[in-house]
Enzyme design. Structure first.
Site: not given
Ligand code: F6P
Length: 316
Positions: A10, A71, A124
């Protein structure tokens, strides 16, 4: 030395500041620094570009990450990581600075075993990495959430409501904790501070009878359904209630000064470590000093419960 830099997982405000610091400190120390695009995907696709002082000019104030992020579940596969390490070696890149969270560190730990000299920076908003007091992006996200809490309090007071605000954080309640304290929330519900719902409803009923015009509940994601909770508060406490899920707004925005300082220090420190021949480590800040710890001591490790919980009422 040829050094790669990437952002992964993220995104978080301040990642660009860290990239800038790595590129400039690297160049100042006679290294060549390559930007790797879209996280570990860029390693698999050999998407590398040589960066210099000018290429990172003007990115200090920008939210997100100019390198892009992703990811990459395939990276859990050993063969895929071997390919990634090969791609780096073909280009003569022997070291890698990764900026991201726990998943990013896991990838870097494995790449280190494959002969790439990796250093990790905690990027993060969640502040959920062991071995550091703060992660890059956390302070900015707290500011964003506090702004939301302040605004919710305005409208909650006008309508005599209880607002439920869900924030991010995964398994770590620090975003809710800090923002809840700063915004004067009545209840802070986090993984480290679970709340007994019936007791909370009783207290809200009492507050309403006492004539309070508003209440705020700040909630870490995945604890309880915020909309169902608001409905129950409306049905049982005397307050009408509404839920707000703040969502991805928390990940954006120009980094605040604390994040700019932290990311600048960490980026510089990563190059210092590589100059000293230290790698396979994650950088952290502890009591305002830069530290590094082997990935093994950080990945998957729990953080101690935040001392700020001593300020928070227990409703369990
Ligand atoms: O970056 C961490 C985070 O923001 C978490 O707090 C949250 O659960 C997750 O990423 C959401 O990620 P994605 O972008 O995969 O939906």
């Amino acid at each position: 030395m040829k050094i790669g830099v990437l952002t992964s997982g993220g995104d978080a405000p301040g990642m660009n500041v860290a990239i800038r610091a790595v590129v400039r400190a690297g160049a100042n120390n006679g290294h060549k620094v390559y930007g790797i695009y879209d996280g570990y995907r860029g390693l698999l696709e050999s998407n590398f570009k040589l960066l210099n002082h000018h290429s990172v000019s003007g990115i200090l104030t920008l939210g997100g990450t100019v390198l892009g992020t992703s990811r990459v579940p395939e990276f859990l596969d050993h063969e895929v990581r071997v390919q990634a390490a090969e791609n780096l070696k073909k280009k003569g890149i022997e070291a890698l600075v990764v900026i991201g969270g726990d998943g990013t560190y896991r990838g870097a730990m494995e790449l280190t075993k494959l002969g790439i000299k990796c250093v990790g920076l905690p990027g993060t908003i969640d502040n959920d990495i062991a071995g550091t007091d703060f992660t890059i992006g956390f302070h900015t996200a707290v500011e964003t959430i506090v702004d939301a809490v302040d605004k919710l309090r305005d409208t909650s007071t006008s309508h005599q409501r209880c607002s439920v605000l869900e924030v991010m954080g995964r398994k770590c309640g620090d975003l809710a904790l800090y923002a809840g304290i700063c915004g004067g929330a009545e209840f802070i519900w986090t993984p480290e501070n679970p709340i007994d719902k019936d007791k909370m409803l009783k207290q809200l009923t009492k507050y309403k009878k006492e004539g309070r015009r508003h209440a705020i509940v700040v909630l870490t994601e995945k604890q309880v359904d915020p909309h169902a909770l608001a409905e129950e508060i409306s049905a049982k406490s005397g307050f009408s209630s509404r839920a707000t899920v703040l969502g991805y707004i928390q990940r954006g925005g120009s980094p605040c000064p604390d994040d700019r300082i932290l990311a600048s220090r960490m980026g510089n420190y990563a190059i210092e470590l590589l100059n000293q021949g230290i790698y396979g480590v994650a950088v952290g800040v502890r009591d305002n000093r830069m530290i590094s710890m082997p990935f093994n001591n950080v990945v998957g490790q729990e953080r101690p419960k935040n001392q700020l919980y001593s300020l928070v009422k227990k409703v369990s």
